[in-house]
Design a protein around this motif. Sequence first.
Motif, PDB file in Angstrom:
ATOM      1  N   ILE A  27       0.842  -1.199   0.000  1.00 21.80           N
ATOM      2  CA  ILE A  27       0.000   0.000   0.000  1.00 21.80           C
ATOM      3  C   ILE A  27       0.879   1.250   0.000  1.00 21.80           C
ATOM      4  O   ILE A  27       0.646   2.208  -0.752  1.00 21.80           O
ATOM      5  N   LEU A  59      -4.952  -0.098 -11.733  1.00 23.87           N
ATOM      6  CA  LEU A  59      -5.996  -0.517 -10.793  1.00 23.87           C
ATOM      7  C   LEU A  59      -7.135  -1.219 -11.524  1.00 23.87           C
ATOM      8  O   LEU A  59      -7.705  -2.200 -11.021  1.00 23.87           O
ATOM      9  N   GLU A  63      -8.608  -4.931 -10.998  1.00 25.60           N
ATOM     10  CA  GLU A  63     -10.039  -5.156 -10.794  1.00 25.60           C
ATOM     11  C   GLU A  63     -10.572  -6.227 -11.750  1.00 25.60           C
ATOM     12  O   GLU A  63     -11.453  -7.023 -11.380  1.00 25.60           O
ATOM     13  N   LEU A  76       1.017  -4.675  -5.358  1.00 23.84           N
ATOM     14  CA  LEU A  76      -0.266  -4.246  -4.829  1.00 23.84           C
ATOM     15  C   LEU A  76      -1.360  -5.262  -5.174  1.00 23.84           C
ATOM     16  O   LEU A  76      -2.222  -5.561  -4.337  1.00 23.84           O
ATOM     17  N   VAL A  80      -4.040  -6.890  -2.654  1.00 18.64           N
ATOM     18  CA  VAL A  80      -5.480  -6.674  -2.839  1.00 18.64           C
ATOM     19  C   VAL A  80      -6.210  -8.006  -2.860  1.00 18.64           C
ATOM     20  O   VAL A  80      -7.265  -8.172  -2.213  1.00 18.64           O
ATOM     21  N   ARG A  81      -5.652  -8.978  -3.575  1.00 22.56           N
ATOM     22  CA  ARG A  81      -6.331 -10.261  -3.715  1.00 22.56           C
ATOM     23  C   ARG A  81      -6.246 -11.097  -2.445  1.00 22.56           C
ATOM     24  O   ARG A  81      -7.222 -11.759  -2.065  1.00 22.56           O
ATOM     25  N   SER A  84      -8.357  -8.900   0.247  1.00 28.11           N
ATOM     26  CA  SER A  84      -9.650  -8.335  -0.183  1.00 28.11           C
ATOM     27  C   SER A  84      -9.718  -6.830   0.078  1.00 28.11           C
ATOM     28  O   SER A  84     -10.693  -6.308   0.622  1.00 28.11           O
ATOM     29  N   LEU A  85      -8.672  -6.127  -0.305  1.00 27.69           N
ATOM     30  CA  LEU A  85      -8.627  -4.685  -0.101  1.00 27.69           C
ATOM     31  C   LEU A  85      -9.537  -3.993  -1.115  1.00 27.69           C
ATOM     32  O   LEU A  85      -9.512  -4.322  -2.304  1.00 27.69           O
ATOM     33  N   LEU A  87     -10.689  -1.651  -3.823  1.00 20.19           N
ATOM     34  CA  LEU A  87     -10.006  -0.816  -4.810  1.00 20.19           C
ATOM     35  C   LEU A  87     -10.512   0.624  -4.861  1.00 20.19           C
ATOM     36  O   LEU A  87      -9.737   1.530  -5.196  1.00 20.19           O
ATOM     37  N   LEU A 126      -7.796   1.248   4.813  1.00 19.94           N
ATOM     38  CA  LEU A 126      -7.120   0.054   4.289  1.00 19.94           C
ATOM     39  C   LEU A 126      -6.451  -0.726   5.414  1.00 19.94           C
ATOM     40  O   LEU A 126      -6.491  -1.967   5.443  1.00 19.94           O
TER      41      LEU A 126
END
Length: 277
Positions: A27, A59, A63, A76, A80-81, A84-85, A87, A126
């Motif tokens: 992040i 991003l 997605e 990143l 995220v994956r 589960s951050l 977007l 986040l």
Amino acid sequence: MSVEHYENFPVASKLMPPALREPVAAIYWFARHADDLADEGDAAPEARLAALELCREQLRIIERGGEPDDPIHRRLARAVRQWSLPLPLFHDLLDAFAQDVVQTRYASNAELLDYCRRSANPIGRLLLCLYKVDDAASLAQSDAICSALQLINHWQDVAIDWRKNPDGIPPGRVYIPQDALARFDVTETHLALSTCDTAFRALMKHLVDDARALMHSGMPLARTLPGRTGWELRLVVQGGLRILQRIEQVDYDVFRHRPKLGRADWPVIGWKALTYP
């Protein structure tokens, strides 16, 4: 992390649970990279905005489940994956960085806080996502802490921001709301000439007091979060409050003395974090 670079971002220090250090770093590097695109170097505003739009496209790739083109966004994507951050919070950061390219004045405190909502608050949200905390009270307290940290950064950097000149006209950035300048009979000539007179000191006292009150409104979160994450946040909060004390100690003359933390401050910050009720 340099305290002079991205100061509203909590450090992934040794206090951070080891499992969280990698997503926090991912992040941070995304935010720092995008912030640099908006702020550093001598690129024209159009080029800065185009570079930020490329970040936004990365991003979108994340997605869609694709693989980004560069190491920062690939790192990143993994965070995220795995965690589960959301977007949209990263898009908010890009919106704020783009705003810094095109907007250099803020009419009111409400307008400035809306900027903080996108430039700072996503970071706290986040981190709460990593901590699996999502209740309304904690989110509101996190927003208060992050906005306060952003404001503190602006008030210690009044002189630095004045020298930033993204589009040439008008000179510099002024985060002090225009209605506050008028209320305290302070003009931009004060900033241009580094004039720290009675009017400017009164204005800065008002800004410092408001930032401190906002920080205090969010401080219960530092006790709500358990273990090492709570310790991390208490240190960050006390660091921000210490900067406010430093501003007061130089009698609000942020032109000649940029308030910052030194080695002697950390025992004080640690003690206050330890004894915070």
